[in-house]
Design a protein around this motif. Structure first.
Motif, PDB file in Angstrom:
ATOM      1  N   UNK A 112      -7.150 -10.059  16.280  1.00  0.00           N
ATOM      2  CA  UNK A 112      -7.113 -10.675  14.951  1.00  0.00           C
ATOM      3  C   UNK A 112      -6.891  -9.610  13.870  1.00  0.00           C
ATOM      4  N   UNK A 113      -7.535  -8.461  14.033  1.00  0.00           N
ATOM      5  CA  UNK A 113      -7.420  -7.390  13.039  1.00  0.00           C
ATOM      6  C   UNK A 113      -5.992  -6.868  12.939  1.00  0.00           C
ATOM      7  N   UNK A 114      -5.257  -6.886  14.055  1.00  0.00           N
ATOM      8  CA  UNK A 114      -3.870  -6.415  14.024  1.00  0.00           C
ATOM      9  C   UNK A 114      -2.894  -7.505  13.588  1.00  0.00           C
ATOM     10  N   UNK A 115      -3.302  -8.769  13.720  1.00  0.00           N
ATOM     11  CA  UNK A 115      -2.423  -9.858  13.288  1.00  0.00           C
ATOM     12  C   UNK A 115      -2.362  -9.944  11.773  1.00  0.00           C
ATOM     13  N   UNK A 116      -3.449  -9.540  11.095  1.00  0.00           N
ATOM     14  CA  UNK A 116      -3.438  -9.576   9.629  1.00  0.00           C
ATOM     15  C   UNK A 116      -4.494  -8.632   9.088  1.00  0.00           C
ATOM     16  N   UNK A 117      -4.072  -7.691   8.250  1.00  0.00           N
ATOM     17  CA  UNK A 117      -5.041  -6.868   7.527  1.00  0.00           C
ATOM     18  C   UNK A 117      -4.416  -6.352   6.225  1.00  0.00           C
ATOM     19  N   UNK A 118      -5.301  -6.095   5.281  1.00  0.00           N
ATOM     20  CA  UNK A 118      -4.861  -5.637   3.958  1.00  0.00           C
ATOM     21  C   UNK A 118      -4.570  -4.143   3.988  1.00  0.00           C
ATOM     22  N   UNK A 119      -3.592  -3.760   3.177  1.00  0.00           N
ATOM     23  CA  UNK A 119      -3.249  -2.348   2.994  1.00  0.00           C
ATOM     24  C   UNK A 119      -3.395  -2.055   1.507  1.00  0.00           C
ATOM     25  N   UNK A 120      -4.253  -1.109   1.188  1.00  0.00           N
ATOM     26  CA  UNK A 120      -4.482  -0.717  -0.214  1.00  0.00           C
ATOM     27  C   UNK A 120      -3.813   0.630  -0.449  1.00  0.00           C
ATOM     28  N   UNK A 121      -3.010   0.695  -1.512  1.00  0.00           N
ATOM     29  CA  UNK A 121      -2.315   1.948  -1.817  1.00  0.00           C
ATOM     30  C   UNK A 121      -2.076   2.050  -3.316  1.00  0.00           C
ATOM     31  N   UNK A 122      -1.899   3.266  -3.783  1.00  0.00           N
ATOM     32  CA  UNK A 122      -1.573   3.458  -5.194  1.00  0.00           C
ATOM     33  C   UNK A 122      -0.063   3.650  -5.368  1.00  0.00           C
ATOM     34  N   UNK A 123       0.675   3.406  -4.296  1.00  0.00           N
ATOM     35  CA  UNK A 123       2.131   3.515  -4.341  1.00  0.00           C
ATOM     36  C   UNK A 123       2.724   2.113  -4.245  1.00  0.00           C
ATOM     37  N   UNK A 124       3.615   1.818  -5.191  1.00  0.00           N
ATOM     38  CA  UNK A 124       4.277   0.517  -5.142  1.00  0.00           C
ATOM     39  C   UNK A 124       5.476   0.616  -4.208  1.00  0.00           C
ATOM     40  N   UNK A 125       5.549  -0.314  -3.266  1.00  0.00           N
ATOM     41  CA  UNK A 125       6.681  -0.325  -2.335  1.00  0.00           C
ATOM     42  C   UNK A 125       7.886  -0.949  -3.035  1.00  0.00           C
ATOM     43  N   UNK A 126       8.996  -0.217  -3.071  1.00  0.00           N
ATOM     44  CA  UNK A 126      10.241  -0.761  -3.646  1.00  0.00           C
ATOM     45  C   UNK A 126      10.838  -1.772  -2.671  1.00  0.00           C
ATOM     46  N   UNK A 127      10.758  -1.429  -1.388  1.00  0.00           N
ATOM     47  CA  UNK A 127      11.167  -2.353  -0.331  1.00  0.00           C
ATOM     48  C   UNK A 127       9.974  -2.495   0.614  1.00  0.00           C
ATOM     49  N   UNK A 128       9.701  -3.705   1.020  1.00  0.00           N
ATOM     50  CA  UNK A 128       8.565  -3.934   1.908  1.00  0.00           C
ATOM     51  C   UNK A 128       8.934  -3.581   3.345  1.00  0.00           C
ATOM     52  N   UNK A 129       8.113  -2.790   3.995  1.00  0.00           N
ATOM     53  CA  UNK A 129       8.352  -2.489   5.411  1.00  0.00           C
ATOM     54  C   UNK A 129       8.209  -3.762   6.256  1.00  0.00           C
TER      55      UNK A 129
END
Length: 152
Positions: free
Chosen positions: A19-36
Protein backbone atom coordinates in the motif's frame (compact mmCIF):
# COMPACT_ATOMS: atom_id res chain seq x y z
CA UNK A 1 15.60 35.99 2.82
CA UNK A 2 12.51 34.61 1.10
CA UNK A 3 10.76 31.62 2.52
CA UNK A 4 10.84 28.51 0.39
CA UNK A 5 7.52 27.16 -0.76
CA UNK A 6 6.73 23.51 -0.04
CA UNK A 7 5.34 21.52 -2.95
CA UNK A 8 3.42 18.27 -2.45
CA UNK A 9 3.25 15.60 -5.12
CA UNK A 10 1.72 12.13 -4.94
CA UNK A 11 3.48 9.06 -6.25
CA UNK A 12 1.36 6.13 -7.42
CA UNK A 13 2.30 2.72 -8.81
CA UNK A 14 -0.81 0.54 -9.23
CA UNK A 15 1.34 -2.58 -9.65
CA UNK A 16 3.39 -2.03 -6.49
CA UNK A 17 3.33 -4.78 -3.90
CA UNK A 18 2.48 -2.72 -0.82
CA UNK A 19 0.00 0.00 0.00
CA UNK A 20 2.84 2.39 0.86
CA UNK A 21 4.34 1.96 -2.61
CA UNK A 22 0.99 2.25 -4.40
CA UNK A 23 0.51 5.78 -3.06
CA UNK A 24 2.62 8.13 -0.97
CA UNK A 25 3.21 11.85 -0.70
CA UNK A 26 6.43 13.51 -1.81
CA UNK A 27 7.33 16.80 -0.13
CA UNK A 28 9.87 19.04 -1.81
CA UNK A 29 10.83 22.68 -2.08
CA UNK A 30 11.42 22.24 -5.81
CA UNK A 31 8.57 22.75 -8.23
CA UNK A 32 8.50 20.10 -10.94
CA UNK A 33 8.21 21.69 -14.41
CA UNK A 34 7.34 18.27 -15.79
CA UNK A 35 5.92 15.54 -13.60
CA UNK A 36 7.93 12.32 -13.51
CA UNK A 37 6.24 9.04 -14.33
CA UNK A 38 3.75 7.97 -11.61
CA UNK A 39 3.83 11.42 -9.95
CA UNK A 40 0.65 13.51 -9.70
CA UNK A 41 -0.32 16.87 -8.21
CA UNK A 42 -3.89 15.88 -7.28
CA UNK A 43 -4.27 14.55 -3.74
CA UNK A 44 -6.21 11.27 -3.40
CA UNK A 45 -9.58 11.41 -1.68
CA UNK A 46 -9.59 10.71 2.06
CA UNK A 47 -12.42 8.21 1.38
CA UNK A 48 -10.01 5.85 -0.40
CA UNK A 49 -8.30 3.37 1.91
CA UNK A 50 -5.79 2.14 -0.70
CA UNK A 51 -5.66 4.78 -3.48
CA UNK A 52 -3.95 4.31 -6.83
CA UNK A 53 -3.87 6.50 -9.92
CA UNK A 54 -5.95 5.22 -12.82
CA UNK A 55 -4.77 6.25 -16.28
CA UNK A 56 -8.14 5.14 -17.66
CA UNK A 57 -10.13 7.53 -15.46
CA UNK A 58 -7.40 10.13 -15.02
CA UNK A 59 -7.88 10.15 -11.27
CA UNK A 60 -7.51 8.29 -8.01
CA UNK A 61 -9.42 5.04 -7.46
CA UNK A 62 -9.44 2.27 -4.89
CA UNK A 63 -6.68 -0.30 -5.56
CA UNK A 64 -7.83 -3.51 -7.21
CA UNK A 65 -7.13 -6.42 -4.85
CA UNK A 66 -6.90 -8.74 -7.86
CA UNK A 67 -4.28 -6.68 -9.70
CA UNK A 68 -0.94 -8.24 -10.46
CA UNK A 69 0.82 -6.12 -7.84
CA UNK A 70 -1.70 -6.97 -5.13
CA UNK A 71 -1.57 -10.69 -5.95
CA UNK A 72 2.23 -10.64 -5.98
CA UNK A 73 2.27 -8.78 -2.67
CA UNK A 74 -0.07 -11.38 -1.13
CA UNK A 75 2.05 -14.23 -2.48
CA UNK A 76 5.19 -12.50 -1.25
CA UNK A 77 3.69 -12.27 2.25
CA UNK A 78 2.76 -15.97 2.08
CA UNK A 79 6.29 -16.86 1.02
CA UNK A 80 7.73 -14.80 3.87
CA UNK A 81 5.35 -16.55 6.26
CA UNK A 82 6.40 -19.97 4.96
CA UNK A 83 10.09 -19.06 5.21
CA UNK A 84 9.55 -17.90 8.80
CA UNK A 85 7.61 -21.09 9.63
CA UNK A 86 10.41 -23.16 8.10
CA UNK A 87 13.05 -21.29 10.11
CA UNK A 88 10.99 -21.78 13.28
CA UNK A 89 10.63 -25.49 12.46
CA UNK A 90 14.39 -25.84 11.89
CA UNK A 91 15.02 -24.11 15.23
CA UNK A 92 12.59 -26.47 16.98
CA UNK A 93 14.24 -29.49 15.34
CA UNK A 94 17.65 -28.21 16.39
CA UNK A 95 16.46 -27.70 19.97
CA UNK A 96 14.87 -31.19 20.05
CA UNK A 97 18.04 -32.73 18.62
CA UNK A 98 20.03 -31.00 21.36
CA UNK A 99 17.60 -32.33 23.98
CA UNK A 100 17.98 -35.85 22.53
CA UNK A 101 21.78 -35.52 22.57
CA UNK A 102 21.66 -34.30 26.18
CA UNK A 103 19.38 -37.21 27.13
CA UNK A 104 21.65 -39.74 25.39
CA UNK A 105 24.67 -38.29 27.19
CA UNK A 106 22.83 -38.51 30.52
CA UNK A 107 21.90 -42.15 29.78
CA UNK A 108 25.52 -42.96 28.89
CA UNK A 109 26.73 -41.34 32.12
CA UNK A 110 24.09 -43.23 34.10
CA UNK A 111 25.14 -46.51 32.45
CA UNK A 112 28.80 -45.78 33.26
CA UNK A 113 27.91 -45.09 36.90
CA UNK A 114 25.74 -48.24 37.03
CA UNK A 115 28.66 -50.29 35.67
CA UNK A 116 30.96 -48.85 38.32
CA UNK A 117 28.40 -49.64 41.03
CA UNK A 118 27.98 -53.15 39.61
CA UNK A 119 31.74 -53.73 39.80
CA UNK A 120 31.80 -52.37 43.35
CA UNK A 121 28.93 -54.71 44.29
CA UNK A 122 30.80 -57.62 42.70
CA UNK A 123 33.90 -56.77 44.75
CA UNK A 124 31.74 -56.38 47.85
CA UNK A 125 29.97 -59.68 47.09
CA UNK A 126 33.30 -61.44 46.63
CA UNK A 127 34.58 -59.96 49.90
CA UNK A 128 31.37 -60.98 51.71
CA UNK A 129 31.58 -64.50 50.27
CA UNK A 130 35.20 -64.75 51.37
CA UNK A 131 34.32 -63.37 54.82
CA UNK A 132 31.41 -65.83 55.18
CA UNK A 133 33.69 -68.68 54.12
CA UNK A 134 36.28 -67.63 56.70
CA UNK A 135 33.58 -67.31 59.41
CA UNK A 136 32.07 -70.68 58.44
CA UNK A 137 35.47 -72.34 58.56
CA UNK A 138 36.17 -70.75 61.95
CA UNK A 139 32.75 -71.82 63.30
CA UNK A 140 33.30 -75.36 61.96
CA UNK A 141 36.74 -75.55 63.58
CA UNK A 142 35.34 -74.24 66.85
CA UNK A 143 32.47 -76.73 66.70
CA UNK A 144 34.88 -79.61 66.02
CA UNK A 145 37.13 -78.44 68.80
CA UNK A 146 34.13 -78.32 71.18
CA UNK A 147 33.07 -81.81 70.10
CA UNK A 148 36.56 -83.14 70.73
CA UNK A 149 36.66 -81.49 74.12
CA UNK A 150 33.17 -82.85 74.87
CA UNK A 151 34.19 -86.37 73.85
CA UNK A 152 36.95 -86.46 76.36
Amino acid sequence: MAEKKLFVYYYSDPDAGTKELRCHAIYTDIEFKELPWHVHTEKPSEDLSDPVWSNETGGWIEADKTSQGAVLAQQNEQIKSLIKANEDYKQQVSERNQQIDDLQNAIQESNRQNNQLGMQFNVFGTQMTQAMKTVTEAVNKLTEAQKKDGDK
